[in-house]
Design a protein around this motif. Sequence first.
Motif, PDB file in Angstrom:
ATOM      1  N   UNK A 190       0.850  -1.196   0.000  1.00 48.20           N
ATOM      2  CA  UNK A 190       0.000   0.000   0.000  1.00 48.20           C
ATOM      3  C   UNK A 190       0.885   1.243   0.000  1.00 48.20           C
ATOM      4  N   UNK A 191       0.849   1.974  -1.115  1.00 48.60           N
ATOM      5  CA  UNK A 191       1.582   3.246  -1.221  1.00 48.60           C
ATOM      6  C   UNK A 191       0.725   4.340  -0.606  1.00 48.60           C
ATOM      7  N   UNK A 192       1.261   5.049   0.374  1.00 45.60           N
ATOM      8  CA  UNK A 192       0.466   6.050   1.090  1.00 45.60           C
ATOM      9  C   UNK A 192       0.970   7.461   0.768  1.00 45.60           C
ATOM     10  N   UNK A 193       0.045   8.302   0.304  1.00 44.38           N
ATOM     11  CA  UNK A 193       0.337   9.707   0.011  1.00 44.38           C
ATOM     12  C   UNK A 193      -0.475  10.587   0.948  1.00 44.38           C
ATOM     13  N   UNK A 194       0.138  11.657   1.418  1.00 42.63           N
ATOM     14  CA  UNK A 194      -0.550  12.585   2.298  1.00 42.63           C
ATOM     15  C   UNK A 194      -1.047  13.801   1.536  1.00 42.63           C
ATOM     16  N   UNK A 195      -2.178  14.343   1.967  1.00 45.37           N
ATOM     17  CA  UNK A 195      -2.632  15.640   1.473  1.00 45.37           C
ATOM     18  C   UNK A 195      -2.050  16.707   2.418  1.00 45.37           C
ATOM     19  N   UNK A 196      -2.509  17.943   2.274  1.00 44.72           N
ATOM     20  CA  UNK A 196      -2.026  19.013   3.155  1.00 44.72           C
ATOM     21  C   UNK A 196      -0.513  19.154   3.068  1.00 44.72           C
ATOM     22  N   UNK A 197       0.143  19.250   4.226  1.00 45.76           N
ATOM     23  CA  UNK A 197       1.608  19.375   4.255  1.00 45.76           C
ATOM     24  C   UNK A 197       2.291  18.030   4.539  1.00 45.76           C
ATOM     25  N   UNK A 198       1.589  16.945   4.293  1.00 49.56           N
ATOM     26  CA  UNK A 198       2.248  15.645   4.316  1.00 49.56           C
ATOM     27  C   UNK A 198       1.917  14.759   5.501  1.00 49.56           C
ATOM     28  N   UNK A 199       2.380  13.523   5.405  1.00 56.92           N
ATOM     29  CA  UNK A 199       2.105  12.476   6.396  1.00 56.92           C
ATOM     30  C   UNK A 199       2.809  12.767   7.711  1.00 56.92           C
TER      31      UNK A 199
END
Lengths: 193, 193
Positions: free
Chosen positions: B143-152
């Motif tokens: 599972x590749x996880x990407x963050x929105x906003x300013x990141x994880x």
Amino acid sequence: MTDTLPTGSNVSIALLHYPVYDKNRQVVATAVTNLDLHDIARAAKTFGLFRYYVVTPVAEQRVLAQRIRSHWQDGWGASYNPKRREALELLQVTPSLDAALADLDASFGRPARIVVTGAQPRPDTVSCIEMKQLLLDEGQPFLLVFGTGWGLTEELFARADFAIEPIKGAGDYNHLSVRSAAAIILDRLLGER
Amino acid sequence: MTDTLPTGSNVSIALLHYPVYDKNRQVVATAVTNLDLHDIARAAKTFGLFRYYVVTPVAEQRVLAQRIRSHWQDGWGASYNPKRREALELLQVTPSLDAALADLDASFGRPARIVVTGAQPRPDTVSCIEMKQLLLDEGQPFLLVFGTGWGLTEELFARADFAIEPIKGAGDYNHLSVRSAAAIILDRLLGER
């Protein structure tokens, strides 16, 4: 083949809103989209590009694009998010592809090579690996052209100096957004890996 | 190292709307964005992914994401643009990362490896070339996880099995949109070139 990486300083990108096809292969002018401005400007800045031209013959659309640029450039947005300002500094709004080419000619003192992109396989395309080698000639400006809507017209493919081969994944689905396609092609041409 | 290309059939992507940082490094929930759904779904479909999870704990936001999916899945959009339907078939809206992981566990019969992404350089990252080799183990879900906003958040980096090295261009500007970053990383891991 060499491992030297082009810097991108002689590379610009143009996002064409006219002339492009619609889904029924009619030639149309598409609308400027806020996120196309931001996403492609940020990718252009990341990969060291010279300029990002947003091309539309519709005067009201050019005013809109300029207003978005100004908001992040001089307005409230500039202090709220300076990273967007830096990216949008690359943005130039022009009424035609020829106006963008004239700007590059004036800046580099020689005509830019036109490099078109599209999702359909076609004869005589160049790979990104081949294109990367050509970009090493840093006195020569290159303009990467991306179409909105259903893509660039045949006339533009006929006029271009190079056409880059389509991005291919696992299957035959080839419907990336123009934002994704532009990011991938800039990374293939100019990204460190 | 081998030239064999992973198919992507054991790879999924998650777009996290919580927990992520805002610009002041506060942990927040961000809003679902229409184009994040479309662009990343289309990239996921292009590169043969198993699933695309949109993760938000906010019930109203999940309803919104489901409504967009339904519009293109069953509504007017399905016949207007079947290519969007195909892409959005991959989309699953979940309240948490753990719900996405549970779904993968149920589908593959073993826990997914968590692969996080971010724009900041950090120790112990893996390159896309290294990651690509790991993806060849097709019975193992990733599972590749990407963050929105300013990141994880740091907690997620601590919990992850792998962190992919940041995308690097010519200078030190590293502010790609999450849509662009996801497209580039999928291409680096799974694209033909």
